[in-house]
Design a protein around this motif. Sequence first.
Motif, PDB file in Angstrom:
ATOM      1  N   VAL A   1       0.888  -1.048   0.209  1.00 53.43           N
ATOM      2  CA  VAL A   1       0.171  -0.300   0.120  1.00 53.43           C
ATOM      3  C   VAL A   1       0.802   1.459   0.097  1.00 53.43           C
ATOM      4  CG1 VAL A   1      -1.602   1.308   1.530  1.00 53.43           C
ATOM      5  CG2 VAL A   1      -1.873  -1.543   0.908  1.00 53.43           C
ATOM      6  N   LEU A   2       1.702   1.295   0.394  1.00 49.20           N
ATOM      7  CA  LEU A   2       2.921   2.803   0.918  1.00 49.20           C
ATOM      8  C   LEU A   2       4.064   2.898  -0.691  1.00 49.20           C
ATOM      9  CD1 LEU A   2       3.923   1.742   4.848  1.00 49.20           C
ATOM     10  CD2 LEU A   2       1.941   3.546   3.717  1.00 49.20           C
ATOM     11  N   LYS A   3       4.299   1.317  -1.076  1.00 50.35           N
ATOM     12  CA  LYS A   3       4.897   1.591  -2.249  1.00 50.35           C
ATOM     13  C   LYS A   3       4.066   1.541  -3.768  1.00 50.35           C
ATOM     14  CE  LYS A   3       7.119  -1.462  -5.205  1.00 50.35           C
ATOM     15  NZ  LYS A   3       8.114  -2.732  -5.499  1.00 50.35           N
ATOM     16  N   ASP A   4       2.883   1.898  -3.426  1.00 53.59           N
ATOM     17  CA  ASP A   4       2.123   2.378  -4.201  1.00 53.59           C
ATOM     18  C   ASP A   4       1.398   3.847  -4.217  1.00 53.59           C
ATOM     19  OD1 ASP A   4       1.870  -0.462  -5.654  1.00 53.59           O
ATOM     20  OD2 ASP A   4      -0.743  -1.374  -4.788  1.00 53.59           O
ATOM     21  N   ARG A   5       1.631   4.205  -2.964  1.00 53.90           N
ATOM     22  CA  ARG A   5       1.480   4.650  -2.816  1.00 53.90           C
ATOM     23  C   ARG A   5       2.853   5.420  -2.784  1.00 53.90           C
ATOM     24  NH1 ARG A   5      -3.228   8.519  -2.120  1.00 53.90           N
ATOM     25  NH2 ARG A   5      -2.955  10.668  -0.075  1.00 53.90           N
ATOM     26  N   PHE A   6       3.634   5.761  -2.710  1.00 57.28           N
ATOM     27  CA  PHE A   6       5.014   6.210  -2.761  1.00 57.28           C
ATOM     28  C   PHE A   6       4.945   6.421  -5.004  1.00 57.28           C
ATOM     29  CE2 PHE A   6       9.635   6.314  -4.157  1.00 57.28           C
ATOM     30  CZ  PHE A   6       9.984   7.720  -3.587  1.00 57.28           C
ATOM     31  N   HIS A   7       5.113   5.715  -5.019  1.00 62.28           N
ATOM     32  CA  HIS A   7       4.872   5.274  -6.984  1.00 62.28           C
ATOM     33  C   HIS A   7       3.705   6.447  -7.465  1.00 62.28           C
ATOM     34  CE1 HIS A   7       6.918   1.098  -6.943  1.00 62.28           C
ATOM     35  NE2 HIS A   7       8.030   2.754  -6.756  1.00 62.28           N
ATOM     36  N   SER A   8       3.057   6.292  -6.862  1.00 61.71           N
ATOM     37  CA  SER A   8       1.590   7.901  -7.418  1.00 61.71           C
ATOM     38  C   SER A   8       1.917   9.362  -7.095  1.00 61.71           C
ATOM     39  CB  SER A   8      -0.220   7.625  -6.496  1.00 61.71           C
ATOM     40  OG  SER A   8       0.790   7.975  -4.950  1.00 61.71           O
TER      41      SER A   8
ATOM     42  N   THR B   1      -7.199  15.194 -10.241  1.00 63.09           N
ATOM     43  CA  THR B   1      -8.244  16.493  -8.979  1.00 63.09           C
ATOM     44  C   THR B   1      -7.727  17.623  -8.565  1.00 63.09           C
ATOM     45  OG1 THR B   1      -9.518  14.834  -7.930  1.00 63.09           O
ATOM     46  CG2 THR B   1      -9.554  17.086  -7.065  1.00 63.09           C
ATOM     47  N   ARG B   2      -6.266  16.872  -8.359  1.00 66.97           N
ATOM     48  CA  ARG B   2      -5.896  18.598  -8.776  1.00 66.97           C
ATOM     49  C   ARG B   2      -5.224  19.472  -9.182  1.00 66.97           C
ATOM     50  NH1 ARG B   2      -3.838  15.816  -3.542  1.00 66.97           N
ATOM     51  NH2 ARG B   2      -4.522  16.731  -1.794  1.00 66.97           N
ATOM     52  N   LEU B   3      -4.592  18.617 -10.386  1.00 69.68           N
ATOM     53  CA  LEU B   3      -4.545  19.178 -11.533  1.00 69.68           C
ATOM     54  C   LEU B   3      -4.616  20.198 -12.505  1.00 69.68           C
ATOM     55  CD1 LEU B   3      -1.691  16.598 -13.775  1.00 69.68           C
ATOM     56  CD2 LEU B   3      -1.000  18.643 -12.689  1.00 69.68           C
ATOM     57  N   MET B   4      -6.397  19.640 -12.084  1.00 66.28           N
ATOM     58  CA  MET B   4      -8.082  20.447 -12.881  1.00 66.28           C
ATOM     59  C   MET B   4      -8.277  21.705 -11.758  1.00 66.28           C
ATOM     60  SD  MET B   4     -10.453  17.143 -14.478  1.00 66.28           S
ATOM     61  CE  MET B   4     -10.669  16.521 -12.492  1.00 66.28           C
ATOM     62  N   ILE B   5      -8.493  21.570 -10.369  1.00 65.32           N
ATOM     63  CA  ILE B   5      -8.405  22.405  -9.511  1.00 65.32           C
ATOM     64  C   ILE B   5      -7.332  23.678  -9.944  1.00 65.32           C
ATOM     65  CG2 ILE B   5      -8.643  23.597  -7.370  1.00 65.32           C
ATOM     66  CD1 ILE B   5      -9.994  20.144  -6.626  1.00 65.32           C
ATOM     67  N   TRP B   6      -5.764  23.358 -10.150  1.00 67.83           N
ATOM     68  CA  TRP B   6      -5.193  24.041 -10.181  1.00 67.83           C
ATOM     69  C   TRP B   6      -5.495  25.016 -11.324  1.00 67.83           C
ATOM     70  CZ3 TRP B   6       0.061  20.874  -8.538  1.00 67.83           C
ATOM     71  CH2 TRP B   6       0.011  20.687  -7.455  1.00 67.83           C
ATOM     72  N   LYS B   7      -5.414  24.462 -12.803  1.00 66.70           N
ATOM     73  CA  LYS B   7      -5.560  25.029 -13.769  1.00 66.70           C
ATOM     74  C   LYS B   7      -6.585  25.458 -14.162  1.00 66.70           C
ATOM     75  CE  LYS B   7      -4.024  21.245 -17.407  1.00 66.70           C
ATOM     76  NZ  LYS B   7      -3.191  22.951 -18.443  1.00 66.70           N
ATOM     77  N   SER B   8      -8.410  25.022 -13.400  1.00 63.41           N
ATOM     78  CA  SER B   8      -9.975  25.509 -13.328  1.00 63.41           C
ATOM     79  C   SER B   8      -9.106  27.822 -12.470  1.00 63.41           C
ATOM     80  CB  SER B   8     -10.628  24.963 -12.304  1.00 63.41           C
ATOM     81  OG  SER B   8     -10.669  24.593 -11.175  1.00 63.41           O
ATOM     82  N   HIS B   9      -8.465  27.708 -11.761  1.00 65.73           N
ATOM     83  CA  HIS B   9      -8.247  28.256 -10.909  1.00 65.73           C
ATOM     84  C   HIS B   9      -7.003  29.519 -11.449  1.00 65.73           C
ATOM     85  CE1 HIS B   9     -10.039  28.193  -6.961  1.00 65.73           C
ATOM     86  NE2 HIS B   9      -9.664  26.843  -7.037  1.00 65.73           N
ATOM     87  N   ILE B  10      -6.192  28.687 -12.028  1.00 64.33           N
ATOM     88  CA  ILE B  10      -4.987  29.493 -13.236  1.00 64.33           C
ATOM     89  C   ILE B  10      -6.014  30.782 -14.069  1.00 64.33           C
ATOM     90  CG2 ILE B  10      -3.339  29.646 -14.191  1.00 64.33           C
ATOM     91  CD1 ILE B  10      -1.660  27.643 -12.704  1.00 64.33           C
ATOM     92  N   LYS B  11      -6.774  30.015 -14.534  1.00 68.43           N
ATOM     93  CA  LYS B  11      -7.588  30.623 -16.015  1.00 68.43           C
ATOM     94  C   LYS B  11      -8.341  31.209 -15.456  1.00 68.43           C
ATOM     95  CE  LYS B  11      -7.992  25.591 -18.607  1.00 68.43           C
ATOM     96  NZ  LYS B  11      -7.128  26.690 -19.814  1.00 68.43           N
TER      97      LYS B  11
ATOM     98  N   ASN C   1      -3.257   8.317 -13.968  1.00 64.04           N
ATOM     99  CA  ASN C   1      -4.366   7.294 -12.977  1.00 64.04           C
ATOM    100  C   ASN C   1      -4.366   7.651 -11.621  1.00 64.04           C
ATOM    101  OD1 ASN C   1      -3.570   5.924 -16.190  1.00 64.04           O
ATOM    102  ND2 ASN C   1      -1.849   5.540 -15.218  1.00 64.04           N
ATOM    103  N   ASN C   2      -3.818   8.110 -11.603  1.00 61.77           N
ATOM    104  CA  ASN C   2      -3.685   8.796  -9.580  1.00 61.77           C
ATOM    105  C   ASN C   2      -5.069   9.817  -9.233  1.00 61.77           C
ATOM    106  OD1 ASN C   2      -3.466  10.250  -6.874  1.00 61.77           O
ATOM    107  ND2 ASN C   2      -3.361   8.293  -6.441  1.00 61.77           N
ATOM    108  N   GLY C   3      -6.807   9.719  -9.897  1.00 60.11           N
ATOM    109  CA  GLY C   3      -7.600  10.257  -9.189  1.00 60.11           C
ATOM    110  C   GLY C   3      -7.447  11.585  -8.522  1.00 60.11           C
ATOM    111  N   SER C   4      -6.449  11.477  -6.697  1.00 61.01           N
ATOM    112  CA  SER C   4      -5.467  12.601  -6.252  1.00 61.01           C
ATOM    113  C   SER C   4      -5.418  13.548  -7.003  1.00 61.01           C
ATOM    114  CB  SER C   4      -5.184  12.170  -5.105  1.00 61.01           C
ATOM    115  OG  SER C   4      -4.839  13.451  -4.348  1.00 61.01           O
ATOM    116  N   ASN C   5      -4.230  12.832  -7.644  1.00 61.49           N
ATOM    117  CA  ASN C   5      -3.074  14.314  -8.437  1.00 61.49           C
ATOM    118  C   ASN C   5      -4.237  14.651 -10.057  1.00 61.49           C
ATOM    119  OD1 ASN C   5      -1.442  13.567  -7.105  1.00 61.49           O
ATOM    120  ND2 ASN C   5       0.151  11.770  -8.525  1.00 61.49           N
TER     121      ASN C   5
ATOM    122  N   GLU D   1      -8.794  19.044 -20.891  1.00 64.49           N
ATOM    123  CA  GLU D   1      -7.483  19.286 -20.615  1.00 64.49           C
ATOM    124  C   GLU D   1      -6.414  18.435 -19.869  1.00 64.49           C
ATOM    125  OE1 GLU D   1      -6.241  23.147 -20.249  1.00 64.49           O
ATOM    126  OE2 GLU D   1      -7.178  24.586 -21.839  1.00 64.49           O
ATOM    127  N   VAL D   2      -7.312  18.121 -18.600  1.00 63.57           N
ATOM    128  CA  VAL D   2      -6.326  17.032 -17.977  1.00 63.57           C
ATOM    129  C   VAL D   2      -6.323  15.342 -18.280  1.00 63.57           C
ATOM    130  CG1 VAL D   2      -5.919  16.540 -15.469  1.00 63.57           C
ATOM    131  CG2 VAL D   2      -6.203  18.509 -16.417  1.00 63.57           C
TER     132      VAL D   2
END
Length: 223
Positions: free
Chosen positions: A52-59, A71-81, A65-69, A114-115
């Motif tokens: 579990v920790l190994k997968d978390r580290f690689h993510s 989501t962050r990219l989409m939120i960042w892009k929307s705020h910057i736009k 594929n990582n949902g959290s990442n 875009e993401v």
Amino acid sequence: SLILTESRSYWLASLTFLLLFSLMSFRSNKRLILTSAFILLTAGAVISQVPVLKDRFHSITDTKNNGSNITRLMIWKSHIKAFTEDYTLTERIFGAGDNASKLAWRHFGRAFQEVTGKEEIPPPGELRKWFHGGETHNLYLKFLTKYGILGLLGYLFFWIYVIYRNLERRDSLFIKAFVAGYVGFLVASFFENNFTDAEVQFTLFFILGVNFALISETAVRQR
């Protein structure tokens, strides 16, 4: 315990702390290098042996594929736009306040396309699940959008002042630990809104109080 929290941002913060603290203390205390190396090797061994920790580290660097990442990219892009396209000059300087999330939402569908690379935008109800209320998950972006350029600069100058005051007394091992800890905290802020949490503020201001009391005591002794 920090490893088991699976908080990737604070893994990075801890790594930053250990590396910077060791680098600052290399000449005066070489034992710290060995201690830091032991901690890093132990942490690496634990992470590599627990799936579990190994997968978390690689993510951490997985933006496909990582949902959290994603989501962050989409939120960042929307705020910057929103900041670059919709904010008035006044809002760019002083911030949009609570309206920042509403402005970002206008661009979230385009950010999703875009993401993810998908042309079809999900229905608003489903899309909002990704938006998480517009929380930036990036403290610097939050200060920029809610409090404007002046707010972000004020926050950055605050930390520049804190670190500068500490570097004036960097001969102390404790002071070096404070500096490394602050830099680690600032690294984590790229992925979290950590400074705006009440419990984090309380803890941080307590640490700052101890830190500046130590700086003052050191200054008195050196007179």
